[in-house]
Design an enzyme around this catalytic site. Structure first.
Site, PDB file in Angstrom:
ATOM      1  NE  ARG A 169      -3.165   0.427   3.409  1.00  0.00           N
ATOM      2  CZ  ARG A 169      -4.268   0.890   2.918  1.00  0.00           C
ATOM      3  NH1 ARG A 169      -5.133   0.133   2.067  1.00  0.00           N
ATOM      4  NH2 ARG A 169      -4.930   1.681   3.599  1.00  0.00           N
ATOM      5  NE  ARG A 173       5.578   9.225  -4.324  1.00  0.00           N
ATOM      6  CZ  ARG A 173       4.556   9.494  -3.352  1.00  0.00           C
ATOM      7  NH1 ARG A 173       4.905  10.180  -2.440  1.00  0.00           N
ATOM      8  NH2 ARG A 173       3.189   9.117  -3.641  1.00  0.00           N
ATOM      9  NE  ARG A 246      -5.053  -6.158  15.042  1.00  0.00           N
ATOM     10  CZ  ARG A 246      -4.799  -6.514  16.265  1.00  0.00           C
ATOM     11  NH1 ARG A 246      -4.737  -7.774  16.527  1.00  0.00           N
ATOM     12  NH2 ARG A 246      -3.945  -5.876  16.995  1.00  0.00           N
ATOM     13  NE  ARG A 277      -3.610   5.045  11.959  1.00  0.00           N
ATOM     14  CZ  ARG A 277      -4.185   4.430  10.928  1.00  0.00           C
ATOM     15  NH1 ARG A 277      -3.005   4.812  10.066  1.00  0.00           N
ATOM     16  NH2 ARG A 277      -4.772   3.617  10.791  1.00  0.00           N
ATOM     17  CD  GLU A 297      -6.152   4.466  14.343  1.00  0.00           C
ATOM     18  OE1 GLU A 297      -6.169   5.331  14.126  1.00  0.00           O
ATOM     19  OE2 GLU A 297      -5.578   3.412  13.708  1.00  0.00           O
ATOM     20  CE1 TYR A 345      -6.947  -1.851   4.892  1.00  0.00           C
ATOM     21  CE2 TYR A 345      -5.003  -3.145   4.921  1.00  0.00           C
ATOM     22  CZ  TYR A 345      -5.397  -1.873   5.312  1.00  0.00           C
ATOM     23  OH  TYR A 345      -4.594  -0.739   6.060  1.00  0.00           O
ATOM     24  CG  ASP A 347      -7.761   2.156   0.362  1.00  0.00           C
ATOM     25  OD1 ASP A 347      -7.724   1.601   1.527  1.00  0.00           O
ATOM     26  OD2 ASP A 347      -6.856   1.976  -0.370  1.00  0.00           O
TER      27      ASP A 347
HETATM   28  N1  UDP Z   1       3.216   0.823   7.802  1.00  0.00           N
HETATM   29  C1  UDP Z   1       4.294   0.976   8.616  1.00  0.00           C
HETATM   30  N2  UDP Z   1       4.770   2.117   9.180  1.00  0.00           N
HETATM   31  C2  UDP Z   1       4.055   3.354   9.189  1.00  0.00           C
HETATM   32  C3  UDP Z   1       2.784   3.355   8.325  1.00  0.00           C
HETATM   33  C4  UDP Z   1       2.404   2.064   7.792  1.00  0.00           C
HETATM   34  O1  UDP Z   1       4.975   0.102   8.466  1.00  0.00           O
HETATM   35  O2  UDP Z   1       4.242   4.285   9.692  1.00  0.00           O
HETATM   36  C5  UDP Z   1       2.611  -0.349   7.067  1.00  0.00           C
HETATM   37  C6  UDP Z   1       2.233  -1.421   8.152  1.00  0.00           C
HETATM   38  O3  UDP Z   1       2.518  -2.774   7.570  1.00  0.00           O
HETATM   39  C7  UDP Z   1       0.744  -1.019   7.971  1.00  0.00           C
HETATM   40  C8  UDP Z   1       0.570  -0.738   6.560  1.00  0.00           C
HETATM   41  O4  UDP Z   1       1.705   0.201   6.253  1.00  0.00           O
HETATM   42  O5  UDP Z   1      -0.276  -2.250   8.300  1.00  0.00           O
HETATM   43  C9  UDP Z   1      -0.727   0.117   6.320  1.00  0.00           C
HETATM   44  O6  UDP Z   1      -0.766   1.069   6.913  1.00  0.00           O
HETATM   45  P1  UDP Z   1      -1.791   2.223   6.829  1.00  0.00           P
HETATM   46  O7  UDP Z   1      -1.347   3.337   7.948  1.00  0.00           O
HETATM   47  O8  UDP Z   1      -1.591   2.982   5.465  1.00  0.00           O
HETATM   48  O9  UDP Z   1      -3.239   1.516   6.876  1.00  0.00           O
HETATM   49  P2  UDP Z   1      -4.597   2.029   7.130  1.00  0.00           P
HETATM   50  O10 UDP Z   1      -5.038   1.878   8.608  1.00  0.00           O
HETATM   51  O11 UDP Z   1      -4.531   3.508   7.065  1.00  0.00           O
HETATM   52  O12 UDP Z   1      -5.359   1.472   6.434  1.00  0.00           O
END
Ligand code: UDP
Length: 364
Positions: A169, A173, A246, A277, A297, A345, A347
């Site tokens: 995901r 870059r 989850r 976060r 969270e 999962y 979006d």
């Molecule tokens: N991820 C990570 N570090 C970060 C943010 C995301 O390793 O700081 C990885 C982690 O494996 C996570 C995945 O990217 O499960 C997707 O995270 P994201 O926060 O994008 O998921 P969301 O909860 O927003 O769908």
């Protein structure tokens, strides 16, 4: 007699209800919670639209979907650019030249590529899990500081036990670009997501606080067909066992400061901090209120009675889902859809796409 009983007033159900009504069908929507909009529900607190079930940033490359949602409400120009905090160090996400220059004190893309190239040598062959995938994308340093702890908190599993696709995901870059998503279109509804779902459901009968599964006998009789967007395993009374999800727990605080963290999303990537976060909601909409609302969270394993948020699409659960799906296919006059109904999962844009595609087949 209704043509359709839609179970769940989240995006999948609301889009279906809207389209069906447009085609002249008679629709009843029932929703277990006391409000509509599912997990994209937002609520105004101190003049700020608070994302009650976690941060939702709408992003898509599907122009039809972007035009569709914009035909109901106006979107702002928010671009998601989260910051990761590892102990006392701050890094930009997703992994880009800002991250690399801070991590290794380098300046050019070539220097960053050389380091990553060297570090990913430890993975040979196709990555088999999230750990291998992460290291082969960005190397071990970034994996250890910015991925491992966060991911293990989010999924409560070792990174070697998590499917590789989840980390895909995140873009990598070699430019100084902090836009988290690759998509062409991005933004957040100016008045919050609840209004989007209100508009979708305008003129449609909605009963909140009604649990379909508890009242299925009598509700079933009201309509010719059911569109069910709840958890598929719950529908079958978990007869083949529970699918794993989850769940998330939020600690919300109103703070007497106008700016707590300077960004909508700050990820805490070290294992020792218990939350994953902190969201500061006003920054999703460039708010200038005197106070601020933040949400810490916490990610947890779902257990009966909790709200499911994320399906855990590992091999074991996907297989169990397939068994439920086979049961579902045998049921008459019911369709399963959405993140929980399809155990996927998804979006938001993908959920809407899936619902509209279903509408095309169903509502001829
Ligand atoms: N991820 C990570 N570090 C970060 C943010 C995301 O390793 O700081 C990885 C982690 O494996 C996570 C995945 O990217 O499960 C997707 O995270 P994201 O926060 O994008 O998921 P969301 O909860 O927003 O769908």
């Amino acid at each position: 007699m209704y043509d359709y009983l839609v179970v769940g007033a989240g995006p999948y159900g609301a889009v279906f209800a809207h389209e069906a009504t447009k085609k002249g069908k008679k629709v009843l929507v029932v929703e277990k919670r006391d409000h509509i909009a599912g997990n994209i529900y937002t609520e105004r607190v101190e003049g700020i639209n608070v994302h009650k079930y976690g941060a939702h940033i709408f992003h898509t490359s599907d122009k039809e979907i972007w035009d569709y949602v914009n035909s109901f409400v106006e979107f702002n120009n928010y671009i998601n650019a989260p910051v990761a905090r590892y102990k006392d160090e701050l890094y930009n996400l997703p992994f880009n030249m800002n991250t690399f220059s801070k991590m290794w004190n380098i300046k050019t893309p070539k220097e960053a590529k050389d380091i990553i190239e060297k570090q990913k040598q430890e993975i040979t062959g196709e990555p088999q899990n999230l750990e291998e995938q992460a290291i082969s994308l960005v190397g071990r340093d970034i994996y250890e500081k910015l991925i491992k702890g966060y991911t293990e908190k989010q999924w409560e599993r070792d990174c070697t036990q998590i499917p590789a696709f989840i980390i895909k995901r995140l873009p990598v870059r070699f430019t100084f670009d902090n836009n988290y998503f690759r998509d062409r279109y991005q933004g957040i509804p100016v008045n919050g997501y609840t209004e989007l779902v209100e508009k979708l459901l305008e003129g449609i009968e909605v009963r909140t606080g009604v649990d379909f599964l508890e009242n299925r006998e009598e509700l079933r009789k009201l309509a010719k067909k059911v569109i069910y967007t709840g958890p598929i395993d719950a529908y079958f009374n978990y007869e083949l066992g529970e699918l794993a999800y989850r769940s998330i727990h939020f600690e919300n605080e109103i703070l007497d400061t106008d700016n707590f963290q300077g960004n909508a999303v700050v990820n805490y990537t070290e294992r020792e901090v218990p939350y994953t976060r902190i969201i500061e909601h006003k920054h999703f909409e460039f708010g200038e209120q005197e106070k601020t609302v933040i949400s810490k969270e916490y990610s947890r394993e779902w257990k009966l009675g909790d709200e499911p948020y994320y399906p855990i699409n590992d091999a074991k659960n996907n297989e169990l889902y397939q068994q439920y799906k086979a049961l579902a296919d045998k049921e008459e006059n019911i369709e399963f859809g959405g993140r929980l109904g399809e155990y996927k999962y998804y979006d938001m844009d993908k959920v809407i796409r899936s619902s509209l595609d279903f509408c095309k087949k169903e509502l001829k």
